[in-house]
Design a protein around this motif. Structure first.
Motif, short mmCIF file in Angstrom:
data_model
loop_
_atom_site.label_atom_id
_atom_site.label_comp_id
_atom_site.label_asym_id
_atom_site.label_seq_id
_atom_site.Cartn_x
_atom_site.Cartn_y
_atom_site.Cartn_z
N ALA A 1 0.73 -1.06 -0.01
CA ALA A 1 0.29 0.71 0.24
C ALA A 1 0.71 1.37 -0.01
O ALA A 1 1.01 2.32 -0.77
N LEU A 2 1.96 1.39 0.43
CA LEU A 2 2.55 2.52 1.18
C LEU A 2 3.62 2.63 -0.32
O LEU A 2 3.42 4.03 -0.41
N ASN A 3 4.15 1.19 -1.16
CA ASN A 3 4.39 1.81 -2.47
C ASN A 3 4.14 2.61 -3.54
O ASN A 3 4.03 2.89 -4.39
N GLU A 4 2.56 2.09 -4.00
CA GLU A 4 1.50 2.30 -4.47
C GLU A 4 1.33 3.37 -3.99
O GLU A 4 1.45 4.58 -5.64
N SER A 5 1.13 4.68 -2.98
CA SER A 5 1.15 5.61 -2.79
C SER A 5 2.45 6.34 -3.16
O SER A 5 3.72 5.27 -2.77
N ASN A 6 2.43 7.66 -3.35
CA ASN A 6 4.53 8.24 -3.08
C ASN A 6 4.36 8.66 -1.78
O ASN A 6 5.07 9.91 -1.54
N LYS A 7 3.71 8.26 -0.34
CA LYS A 7 4.10 9.02 0.91
C LYS A 7 4.91 8.38 1.66
O LYS A 7 5.41 7.37 0.83
N THR A 8 5.48 8.71 2.71
CA THR A 8 6.24 8.22 3.41
C THR A 8 5.58 7.27 4.73
O THR A 8 6.67 6.78 5.22
N TRP A 9 4.43 8.20 5.00
CA TRP A 9 3.67 7.61 6.15
C TRP A 9 2.71 6.62 6.04
O TRP A 9 1.65 6.54 4.55
N LEU A 10 2.27 5.21 6.30
CA LEU A 10 0.87 4.50 6.00
C LEU A 10 0.44 4.64 8.06
O LEU A 10 0.79 4.70 9.17
N LEU A 11 -0.84 4.37 7.92
CA LEU A 11 -1.59 4.81 8.17
C LEU A 11 -2.32 2.76 9.37
O LEU A 11 -2.91 2.33 8.14
N VAL A 12 -2.67 2.60 10.50
CA VAL A 12 -3.05 1.05 10.69
C VAL A 12 -3.93 2.17 11.14
O VAL A 12 -3.20 2.51 12.59
N VAL A 13 -5.09 0.99 11.05
CA VAL A 13 -6.20 1.68 11.47
C VAL A 13 -6.93 -0.46 12.40
O VAL A 13 -6.55 -1.27 12.03
N ASP A 14 -8.23 0.21 13.03
CA ASP A 14 -8.80 -0.83 14.00
C ASP A 14 -9.79 -1.60 12.99
O ASP A 14 -9.88 -0.28 12.68
#
Ligand SMILES: Nc1ncnc2c1ncn2[C@@H]1O[C@H](COP(=O)(O)OP(=O)(O)O)[C@@H](O)[C@H]1O
Ligand SMILES: [Mg+2]
Lengths: 219, 387
Positions: free
Chosen positions: B281-294
């Motif tokens: 998911a992170l690689n698909e976006s070009n962002k540095t951070w990813l969020l973990v949700v419950d």
């Protein structure tokens, strides 16, 4: 000790004269202070916001105080004859300055913000004066009335010289017989009862001052 | 046009006796019903003079002033003032009268009956946040500065005037109490909807209190008159720009809610997904951070690529915790403050169940600021074209 006992004896013997003299004295003072208060407070209100009139009236009232009392009392005999009237007029003129000055100072001391907000809420000039400015200036005006009362009580003793009543009679009577029996007692009676009258009136006025001053203004 | 103007100044001029330069020069201004119009400008520019012309504390030397389309000079000035609340910086409570008597000043002049006056005084004390049982019979000297100011406002509201004139009403109050009084007053105004002209020399107070702000220069000349948002986004000239001072862009962020932003997608994984899924998911976006949700889509942890590579898949104590969650009603300013503190440089927006609705990033703020500036400029260009 001897002086004291003879003094008391003198008072005892002349009790009704002393009482009459004191009451007459008080009456003159009352007439003078009441008229001077009405006159000076009204004058003070009228001149307070007019610098020229204010300076002039205060100077004139000040000059009255410098005129020697003996002369001042005599000056009015040609106009009103002898007796209490010339004395009352002279005392009235003396009593003006403290009340006038304190009326002007008292009105000055009312915070401009208080007057501004009174006006801003729709109070007319008369309402501002009667409901706001005079009540706030009142403690200071009362202080002036007390000073005038004390001055008047003291100087009123001279009224006897122009044919007036009061405790001055005892003093003058004693002075003309100086050295003869009871002369000093007479002078002392006049003096002490005059001072006592002044103290009593001042206490009464200070009570009146407390009763007529809002709790919000007491320190 | 004049029908919606509660107060209307028409080329008003005031030249004080013995002065050659007018304190107010050719001032035309409409105050709309139910708004707070703030007059703000440097000291001595004529704000108080302008305000005092409206309730005829002073008389204009030119022009006309209308309240409800009625020329004020045709009305008895004392009667006029009883219809207009007036609050000044020094308050001017009557020291020899109780708080209740002070508040009842105008009702008393209007000859209300005793019971009605007493009830009104209690009502206003309540409104001012002061317990009538305690404060009714006190004297002004027994009040703190903040309480006295509340009583001053209550007194001005005495006979429920439609119009209030306020001259630096919170100017002499310490900053903390001032802020509280400002908030209280805004809450009160939301209920009362008075037409208010509010004078201050403090641009921040103007921005906070004003529905519209008139920035005044010398001789009470209007330099810019508009909503605080637009003035902050587009100061019309150097004078206004200088007066607003540094930080106008940041102040402007106070006026926009997060709900107004269009937040794009952000890489997330649910806590029962693998770290591998996260890396994808992170690689698909070009962002540095990813969020973990419950399971309920509530944001739990921020993760970077490195965090995911070392992850055991439990995500407890991995990456960094999501500490702050904002709601759609929060302002861009609130989000800026959080972003500056957050390691990821962004900020989670959640709904009322705590579920993630989007992530605000710096680029969103930049775009919002740009949009506000462009809109404001276009507004002024349109005005010019129409003129
Ligand atoms: N009563 C007055 N007489 C003469 N000049 C005045 C009076 N009141 C204010 N001014 C002058 O008018 C100008 C504007 O004053 P003011 O309205 O009080 O300004 P502000 O409230 O913006 O500080 C100032 O230059 C001030 O000196
Ligand atoms: Mg001012």
């Amino acid at each position: 000790m001897d002086g004291f006992s003879s003094w008391f004896a003198y008072v005892g013997d002349h009790w009704s004269d002393v009482l009459t003299g004191t009451l007459e004295h008080a009456r003159i003072v009352a007439i003078v202070v009441v008229t001077a208060t009405v006159f000076s407070v009204i004058l003070g209100i009228l001149v307070e916001r007019h610098p020229a009139a204010r300076a002039a009236s205060l100077s004139i009232a000040g000059i009255f105080l410098t005129i020697p009392s003996l002369a001042m009392f005599a000056l009015f005999i040609p106009l009103v004859g002898i007796g209490n009237p010339p004395a009352e007029i002279a005392l009235f003129l003396y009593a003006i300055l403290p009340i006038l000055r304190n009326t002007v100072t008292g009105l000055d001391s009312v915070s401009p913000a208080v007057v501004e907000s009174a006006k801003g809420m729709g109070m007319g000039n008369t309402q501002q004066l009667l409901q706001i400015r005079l009540p706030l200036a009142w403690p200071i005006i009362m202080a002036g009335i007390r000073i005038s009362t004390l001055i008047t009580v003291g100087i009123a003793a001279i009224a006897v010289l122009v044919g007036g009543d009061g405790l001055g009679g005892f003093i003058q009577g004693g002075l003309t017989r100086l050295g003869l029996p009871n002369s000093y007692e007479s002078v002392w009676v006049g003096t002490i009862f005059t001072v006592a009258l002044g103290l009593v009136l001042d206490i009464l006025l200070s009570l009146a001052q407390r009763l007529t001053t809002s709790r919000g203004l007491r320190i | 046009m004049s029908s919606e103007a509660k107060i209307r100044l028409d080329r008003v001029e005031k030249k004080y006796h013995g002065t050659s330069v007018p304190a107010v020069e050719e001032l035309s201004l409409d105050v709309h019903e139910g708004e707070i119009l703030v007059l703000v400008g440097p000291s001595g520019c004529g704000k108080s003079t302008t305000l005092r012309l409206i309730n005829r504390m002073i008389e204009p030397t030119g022009g006309k002033i209308y309240l409800d389309d009625e020329d004020v000079t045709t009305v008895d000035p004392d009667k006029l003032r009883r219809r207009i609340g007036y609050v000044i910086q020094q308050i001017g409570l009557f020291p020899h009268q109780t708080i209740a008597q002070n508040i009842a000043t105008v009702p008393r002049m209007l000859k209300w009956d005793k019971a009605r006056i007493a009830a009104r005084a209690d009502e206003l004390l309540h409104l001012a946040g002061l317990d009538p049982e305690i404060y009714r019979d006190r004297y002004p000297k027994e009040l703190s500065g903040g309480q006295a100011q509340r009583v001053g406002v209550a007194r001005a509201l005495g006979a429920d005037p439609e119009i209030m004139l306020m001259d630096e009403p919170f100017g002499a109050i310490d900053p903390i109490t001032r802020e509280r009084l400002q908030n209280e007053f805004l809450r009160l105004q939301a209920e009362l909807k008075k037409t208010i002209v509010f004078v201050t020399h403090d641009i921040d107070e103007a921005i906070k209190m004003g529905d519209r702000i008139a920035i005044l220069g010398e001789r009470s000349v209007i330099r810019q008159l508009d909503t605080p948002e637009r003035i902050l986004a587009f100061p019309v000239d150097q004078f206004v720009d200088d007066f607003i001072g540094a930080g106008s862009t940041i102040k402007g962020l106070n006026f926009e809610q997060l709900s107004g932003l269009r937040l794009g997608g952000y890489p997330t994984i649910r806590s029962d997904q693998s770290p591998q899924a996260g890396l994808e998911a992170l690689n698909e976006s070009n962002k540095t951070w990813l969020l973990v949700v419950d399971e309920q889509n509530r944001p739990m942890r921020w993760m970077r690529e490195g965090d995911l590579q070392q992850s055991t898949g439990s995500y407890q104590d991995e990456g960094s915790e999501v500490r702050i969650r904002l709601n759609a009603e929060d302002t861009l300013f609130d989000s800026l403050e959080q972003m500056l503190q957050s390691e990821s440089g962004s900020c989670c927006v959640v709904d009322r169940h705590g579920a993630l609705t989007g992530v605000v990033e710096m680029a969103h703020l930049r775009r919002a600021i740009r949009r506000a500036q462009v809109e404001a400029r276009r507004h002024y260009e349109d005005l010019e074209d129409n003129a």
